[in-house]
Design a protein around this motif. Structure first.
Motif, PDB file in Angstrom:
ATOM      1  N   VAL A  55       0.846  -1.205   0.000  1.00  0.00           N
ATOM      2  CA  VAL A  55       0.000   0.000   0.000  1.00  0.00           C
ATOM      3  C   VAL A  55       0.874   1.244   0.000  1.00  0.00           C
ATOM      4  O   VAL A  55       1.783   1.383   0.824  1.00  0.00           O
ATOM      5  CB  VAL A  55      -0.950  -0.003   1.212  1.00  0.00           C
ATOM      6  N   PHE A  56       0.580   2.167  -0.924  1.00  0.00           N
ATOM      7  CA  PHE A  56       1.255   3.463  -0.951  1.00  0.00           C
ATOM      8  C   PHE A  56       0.508   4.450  -0.058  1.00  0.00           C
ATOM      9  O   PHE A  56      -0.726   4.444   0.008  1.00  0.00           O
ATOM     10  CB  PHE A  56       1.304   4.018  -2.376  1.00  0.00           C
ATOM     11  N   TRP A  96       8.618   9.464   8.882  1.00  0.00           N
ATOM     12  CA  TRP A  96       8.784   8.050   9.211  1.00  0.00           C
ATOM     13  C   TRP A  96      10.173   7.889   9.790  1.00  0.00           C
ATOM     14  O   TRP A  96      11.140   8.511   9.346  1.00  0.00           O
ATOM     15  CB  TRP A  96       8.565   7.163   7.982  1.00  0.00           C
ATOM     16  N   TRP A  97      10.294   7.048  10.807  1.00  0.00           N
ATOM     17  CA  TRP A  97      11.494   7.030  11.629  1.00  0.00           C
ATOM     18  C   TRP A  97      12.761   6.642  10.874  1.00  0.00           C
ATOM     19  O   TRP A  97      13.867   7.051  11.260  1.00  0.00           O
ATOM     20  CB  TRP A  97      11.307   6.118  12.841  1.00  0.00           C
ATOM     21  N   THR A  98      12.649   5.902   9.756  1.00  0.00           N
ATOM     22  CA  THR A  98      13.866   5.533   9.030  1.00  0.00           C
ATOM     23  C   THR A  98      14.486   6.716   8.293  1.00  0.00           C
ATOM     24  O   THR A  98      15.575   6.584   7.717  1.00  0.00           O
ATOM     25  CB  THR A  98      13.589   4.397   8.028  1.00  0.00           C
ATOM     26  N   LEU A  99      13.840   7.862   8.331  1.00  0.00           N
ATOM     27  CA  LEU A  99      14.467   9.080   7.794  1.00  0.00           C
ATOM     28  C   LEU A  99      15.717   9.455   8.581  1.00  0.00           C
ATOM     29  O   LEU A  99      16.466  10.348   8.168  1.00  0.00           O
ATOM     30  CB  LEU A  99      13.472  10.242   7.807  1.00  0.00           C
ATOM     31  N   ILE A 127       6.594   9.905   1.017  1.00  0.00           N
ATOM     32  CA  ILE A 127       5.806   8.833   0.406  1.00  0.00           C
ATOM     33  C   ILE A 127       6.392   7.491   0.853  1.00  0.00           C
ATOM     34  O   ILE A 127       7.604   7.254   0.717  1.00  0.00           O
ATOM     35  CB  ILE A 127       5.811   8.926  -1.130  1.00  0.00           C
ATOM     36  N   ILE A 128       5.533   6.643   1.386  1.00  0.00           N
ATOM     37  CA  ILE A 128       5.968   5.348   1.903  1.00  0.00           C
ATOM     38  C   ILE A 128       5.184   4.216   1.231  1.00  0.00           C
ATOM     39  O   ILE A 128       4.104   4.436   0.681  1.00  0.00           O
ATOM     40  CB  ILE A 128       5.785   5.267   3.432  1.00  0.00           C
ATOM     41  N   ARG A 129       5.755   3.022   1.288  1.00  0.00           N
ATOM     42  CA  ARG A 129       5.072   1.830   0.795  1.00  0.00           C
ATOM     43  C   ARG A 129       5.213   0.734   1.841  1.00  0.00           C
ATOM     44  O   ARG A 129       6.311   0.476   2.337  1.00  0.00           O
ATOM     45  CB  ARG A 129       5.673   1.363  -0.534  1.00  0.00           C
ATOM     46  N   TYR A 139       7.417   0.223   6.814  1.00  0.00           N
ATOM     47  CA  TYR A 139       7.389   0.909   5.525  1.00  0.00           C
ATOM     48  C   TYR A 139       8.784   1.136   4.953  1.00  0.00           C
ATOM     49  O   TYR A 139       9.757   1.327   5.693  1.00  0.00           O
ATOM     50  CB  TYR A 139       6.732   2.291   5.664  1.00  0.00           C
ATOM     51  N   ASP A 140       8.844   1.144   3.636  1.00  0.00           N
ATOM     52  CA  ASP A 140       9.978   1.699   2.917  1.00  0.00           C
ATOM     53  C   ASP A 140       9.638   3.131   2.541  1.00  0.00           C
ATOM     54  O   ASP A 140       8.499   3.418   2.141  1.00  0.00           O
ATOM     55  CB  ASP A 140      10.259   0.920   1.625  1.00  0.00           C
ATOM     56  N   VAL A 141      10.616   4.021   2.647  1.00  0.00           N
ATOM     57  CA  VAL A 141      10.422   5.383   2.162  1.00  0.00           C
ATOM     58  C   VAL A 141      10.678   5.391   0.657  1.00  0.00           C
ATOM     59  O   VAL A 141      11.786   5.099   0.203  1.00  0.00           O
ATOM     60  CB  VAL A 141      11.362   6.375   2.879  1.00  0.00           C
ATOM     61  N   VAL A 142       9.643   5.689  -0.117  1.00  0.00           N
ATOM     62  CA  VAL A 142       9.731   5.706  -1.576  1.00  0.00           C
ATOM     63  C   VAL A 142      10.326   7.018  -2.066  1.00  0.00           C
ATOM     64  O   VAL A 142      11.141   7.048  -2.988  1.00  0.00           O
ATOM     65  CB  VAL A 142       8.336   5.481  -2.198  1.00  0.00           C
ATOM     66  N   ASP A 143       9.908   8.114  -1.444  1.00  0.00           N
ATOM     67  CA  ASP A 143      10.370   9.429  -1.883  1.00  0.00           C
ATOM     68  C   ASP A 143      10.141  10.439  -0.774  1.00  0.00           C
ATOM     69  O   ASP A 143       9.252  10.263   0.083  1.00  0.00           O
ATOM     70  CB  ASP A 143       9.618   9.868  -3.139  1.00  0.00           C
TER      71      ASP A 143
END
Length: 446
Positions: free
Chosen positions: A311-312, A318-321, A404-406, A420-424
């Motif tokens: 899901v986008f 998001w913490w992985t930033l 934007i996350i997926r 989530y992965d950070v897409v952009d």
């Protein structure tokens, strides 16, 4: 009696100014105090800042459909105030002029349950103004309460900093001079995520909207529909439900029969959790793709990665930033040390609102509301957990990126919070409409 205990007369100030203009010299090393004492009483000024501490009032939903997001905000506010009063290194990087507290004053606070209801929120903040002489108010998860709080701030002449509020109207037609919004909103979310959806899901798709029936839901739906037109996307159905709905079956039946390719779920908080779980039970998720343009904190955790996989969504943070932004890494570390889990975006928003308020007050060198407002409006660039940000003077909206996350597969998660992965990370300035496009007309300073 200090110069701040009793307002100076305008005549006294003018005489002092004339003497200086006429060549009178100050003794070496003497610094005059700011002439804030010449300001007339306004809102809770000067009573609210006359002692050795100041008070801020926090109103967020602690019960009801938005309670989880409200508790998330509280954690961010409390960490920020703890850091502010201690002169913490992270707070100092965002607000470099602070020492301990704001202008040397300890910042105290109180928390009230808004229930995500506009009337309840206004009553709570009004009490903080009358009983505690609050110099600033903050909080909200519902845009309806944020808009109501805006009006209260304008009427009472006390600065208000919204929490989570995604409606275009908050800094659009319902903008006020006394309010400043940190978070992303309908227009920026839609403009950031629409190209991602078109690229990954294809062109000429039919949309089924699930829309909560208030200003947030309607403006997100309008912005999403507008920006998805670029890919030839059209609306198959728009299912509008009351806030706090628990049984979405009638709406989901219409979605199932709509012929849609993609479900765009605009619901937030518990409404988002229940509607997505029930969509899975209806067999909709699997047959149709799901997208969430304004994602709730904790959604993946409460719904589960099996349902959310692929899901986008758009989010504030998001913490992985932390891999990209040094201040995000510092914030995450401090949050984990205090609360034992990774922060969600509401907590980050709350922290940043407190830090940027402290920065504006320090630059104004005064708690007098118009001075603080003008410090915000100067467009001073602040280092944040998502890079350099600043407020637009014309509508009081923070210029900030949209993330934007997926959602990941459960098997790809590297830890309990790795949803989530950070897409952009889409730069904010290019996402924002002209300041007056949604009808913003700021009111007077006094």
């Amino acid at each position: 009696m200090t110069v701040f205990d009793k307002p100076l007369s305008r005549r006294m100030v003018l005489k002092a100014g004339s003497a200086l203009a006429g060549g009178a010299l100050l003794p070496a090393g003497l610094v005059l105090p700011a002439l804030a004492a010449d300001h007339p009483a306004l809102g809770t000024y000067p009573a609210g800042s006359s002692g050795d501490s100041v008070f801020v009032g926090v109103s967020v939903p602690r019960t009801g459909t938005y309670a989880a997001a409200g508790e998330d905000l509280i954690k961010g506010y409390e960490l920020a105030l703890e850091h502010l009063n201690a002169g913490h290194e992270l707070m100092h990087k965002i607000s470099p002029n602070i020492k301990k507290g704001v202008l040397g004053k300890t910042v105290k606070h109180g928390v009230a349950d808004s229930e995500a209801k506009p009337n309840t929120a206004v009553q709570a903040l009004s009490k903080f103004i009358s009983e505690n002489k609050a110099v600033m108010m903050t909080g909200s998860v519902s845009s309806a309460e944020a808009v109501a709080d805006n009006k209260l701030a304008e009427r009472e002449k006390v600065i208000y900093l919204p929490g989570i509020t995604g409606s275009n109207d908050t800094t659009g037609k319902d903008c006020v001079r006394y309010s400043f919004r940190e978070c992303f909103y309908a227009e920026t979310a839609a403009k950031a995520i629409a190209p991602v959806l078109i690229k990954n899901l294809g062109k000429n798709k039919k949309i089924a909207f699930l829309t909560p029936d208030y200003t947030y839901g309607h403006t997100v739906r309008q912005s999403m529909e507008e920006h998805l037109k670029a890919g030839g996307w059209t609306v198959a159905t728009n299912q509008i439900s009351p806030l706090g709905t628990t049984d979405f079956s009638s709406y989901l039946l219409n979605v199932a029969n709509s012929g849609a390719d993609v479900v765009i779920n605009i619901n937030f908080g518990r409404d988002a959790v229940l509607s997505i779980k029930q969509a899975k039970d209806f067999g909709i998720i699997g047959k149709m793709k799901l997208a969430v343009p304004y994602i709730s904190p904790f959604l993946a955790k409460e719904v589960g990665p099996e349902i959310m996989e692929g899901v986008f969504a758009a989010t504030d943070y998001w913490w992985t930033l932390e891999d990209k932004y040094p201040l995000a890494k510092m914030f995450n570390a401090a949050f984990r040390a205090k609360y034992n889990y990774n922060p969600e975006w509401g907590a980050n928003l709350a922290y940043m609102q407190i830090a940027m308020w402290a920065d504006a007050v320090e630059r104004a060198k005064s708690f007098y509301p118009p001075d603080v407002i003008k410090a915000y409006e100067a467009g001073f660039k602040v280092q944040s957990t998502v890079g350099e940000v600043w407020f637009r003077g014309a509508d009081h909206q923070l210029v900030r990126p949209v993330v934007i996350i997926r959602a990941k597969k459960a098997s790809d998660m590297k830890g309990a919070d790795d949803y989530y992965d950070v897409v952009d990370v889409v730069a904010g300035e290019g996402l924002m409409q002209a300041p007056d496009a949604f009808g913003c007309k700021l009111g007077d300073y006094v």
